[in-house]
Design an enzyme around this catalytic site. Structure first.
Site, PDB file in Angstrom:
ATOM      1  N   HIS A 223      39.462  33.133  38.517  1.00 57.11           N
ATOM      2  CA  HIS A 223      38.912  33.959  39.593  1.00 57.11           C
ATOM      3  C   HIS A 223      39.029  35.424  39.192  1.00 57.11           C
ATOM      4  CE1 HIS A 223      43.267  34.114  40.233  1.00 57.11           C
ATOM      5  NE2 HIS A 223      43.064  35.278  40.838  1.00 57.11           N
ATOM      6  N   ASP A 225      40.052  39.185  41.183  1.00 52.50           N
ATOM      7  CA  ASP A 225      40.651  39.624  42.441  1.00 52.50           C
ATOM      8  C   ASP A 225      39.665  40.531  43.179  1.00 52.50           C
ATOM      9  OD1 ASP A 225      42.913  38.208  41.730  1.00 52.50           O
ATOM     10  OD2 ASP A 225      44.038  39.957  41.040  1.00 52.50           O
ATOM     11  N   HIS A 280      40.711  35.714  35.493  1.00 51.79           N
ATOM     12  CA  HIS A 280      42.035  35.259  35.071  1.00 51.79           C
ATOM     13  C   HIS A 280      42.419  33.983  35.796  1.00 51.79           C
ATOM     14  CE1 HIS A 280      42.539  37.997  38.499  1.00 51.79           C
ATOM     15  NE2 HIS A 280      43.644  37.333  38.800  1.00 51.79           N
ATOM     16  N   ARG A 290      57.689  28.467  37.910  1.00 52.90           N
ATOM     17  CA  ARG A 290      57.311  29.858  37.630  1.00 52.90           C
ATOM     18  C   ARG A 290      56.992  30.585  38.943  1.00 52.90           C
ATOM     19  NH1 ARG A 290      52.088  32.220  36.569  1.00 52.90           N
ATOM     20  NH2 ARG A 290      52.378  34.196  35.495  1.00 52.90           N
TER      21      ARG A 290
HETATM   22  C1  OGA Z   1      46.775  36.058  41.905  1.00 53.14           C
HETATM   23  C2  OGA Z   1      46.949  35.755  40.442  1.00 53.14           C
HETATM   24  C3  OGA Z   1      48.348  35.132  38.584  1.00 53.14           C
HETATM   25  C4  OGA Z   1      49.708  34.577  38.285  1.00 53.14           C
HETATM   26  O1  OGA Z   1      47.749  35.861  42.669  1.00 53.14           O
HETATM   27  O2  OGA Z   1      45.664  36.485  42.268  1.00 53.14           O
HETATM   28  O3  OGA Z   1      45.996  35.862  39.740  1.00 53.14           O
HETATM   29  O4  OGA Z   1      50.101  34.636  37.123  1.00 53.14           O
HETATM   30  N1  OGA Z   1      48.147  35.365  39.978  1.00 53.14           N
HETATM   31  O5  OGA Z   1      50.340  34.068  39.215  1.00 53.14           O
HETATM   32 NI    NI Z   2      44.400  36.940  40.725  1.00 54.44          NI
END
Ligand code: OGA
Ligand code: NI
Length: 355
Positions: A223, A225, A280, A290
């Protein structure tokens, strides 16, 4: 469709799986196009904010990659670590307790699956908790019998938001400066910042439990942001990957003390396409739970965002029509990865669909 079936369908995308109850990956969470673990090892830029050339380095990174890591960012490490401890404490609560703070289908804040879950046919291997403004109400639901835990959680999250806001102010000034602009060119930056509705604060805690089959699971699906940019603390376990045209998926390695900054859709719009919004995702692993904490920096909800005046001209027509963050979130919710295309001035969609 009746309202009952609508809410049931929505809830299945909101309530996370009971991850402790399964020891193999269920079909609902098995992705066909599973994360490619054959990754490229190029590193996203690491920028020291004390470097006199920081603005230029940020511009280059934002144009080329849409993502970079920052060091010497001024956010105290003990606060960063304490926020992680608090997030971990929340996600390690018994499931029933977490479900008391479940977000409703109409709202963004509270406990639940990834906000974009409804855009995918498979479910993700993660849980989230979204804080918009104050977490007080949800903290009372999570720890009803322990006032001191509630208070400490809220204090830490509010302090973390405050520090993120300060860092974001620094970053937006550097980004604008790198484009030959200053805060006078962006009126909403000069608004009084007292009210939180005026300047929404959005913090997203993510939890990726240990996964029995990480190569076929997805922590957070690809996605971009919606924010202007996002400041992410991915704690000390890798999992964040960014997609680069011509390269493929790249892992963003956690660096102790550094924070990841990724350009969001609204910065892409403000910069008239010069800064890249980054695709990402997060992958999971079979050894460690994690945690990540994302701070979404954005403008006041009611402000129209459009390409900045000084960046447009005869040779650079505005690529996007004006939208508020609120309106854009609605477009993204419905159209997901086509949202930017739909507000582009040259596609012809924008005016008749949303005006
Ligand atoms: C988000 C995101 C990435 C991660 O919360 O929008 O891309 O590594 N998180 O958790
Ligand atoms: Ni994100």
């Amino acid at each position: 469709m009746s309202s009952t079936s609508t809410s049931t369908r929505n809830l299945s995308h909101i309530i996370p799986l009971d991850f402790n109850s399964v020891d193999t990956l269920p079909d609902s969470h098995t992705w066909d196009s599973s994360p490619d673990h054959h990754l490229f090892t190029e590193f996203v830029p690491i920028i020291d904010l004390h470097d006199p050339n920081a603005a230029t380095l940020i511009r280059l990174a934002s144009e080329q990659w849409g993502v970079f890591q920052v060091t010497n960012h001024g956010v105290p490490m003990n606060l960063v670590q304490e926020a992680e401890v608090q997030a971990r404490g929340l996600f390690e609560l018994p499931r029933d307790q977490k479900l008391r703070a479940l977000r409703s289908p109409e709202s963004f804040s509270g406990y639940g699956s990834a906000g974009n879950a409804a855009n995918f046919s498979k479910l993700m291997w993660s849980e989230g908790f979204t804080i918009m403004g104050s977490p007080v109400e949800h903290a009372a639901q999570l720890w009803p019998d322990d006032q001191s835990v509630q208070t400490h959680f809220c204090d830490v999250m509010e302090e973390y938001q405050k520090k993120m806001k300060g860092l974001s102010g620094k970053l937006i000034r550097l980004m604008l400066g790198s484009l030959g602009l200053d805060k006078e060119d962006v009126k909403w930056l000069n608004r009084p910042k007292r009210s939180s509705t005026n300047f929404p604060q959005v913090l997203q805690l993510n939890y990726y439990p240990v996964c029995p089959d990480p190569t076929r699971a997805m922590g957070l699906a690809p996605h971009t942001d919606t924010s202007v940019f996002t400041v992410l603390n991915q704690c000390d376990i890798s999992g964040l990957q960014v997609f680069q045209e011509g390269i493929g998926w790249m892992s963003v390695q956690p660096i102790p003390g550094a924070l990841v900054v990724n350009v969001g859709d609204l910065m892409h719009i403000l910069s008239n396409g010069r800064f890249k919004t980054t695709i990402h995702r997060a992958v999971v692993n079979e050894l460690h739970h994690r945690i990540s904490i994302a701070y979404f920096y954005g403008p006041p909800y009611d402000v129209k965002i459009s390409p900045l005046m000084k960046l447009i001209g005869q040779d650079h027509p505005p690529l996007y029509r004006p939208v508020t963050w609120k309106e854009y979130l609605g477009i993204k919710g419905t159209h997901f990865n086509r949202a930017l295309e739909l507000i582009r001035n040259d596609t012809g969609y924008a005016s008749f669909i949303y005006e």
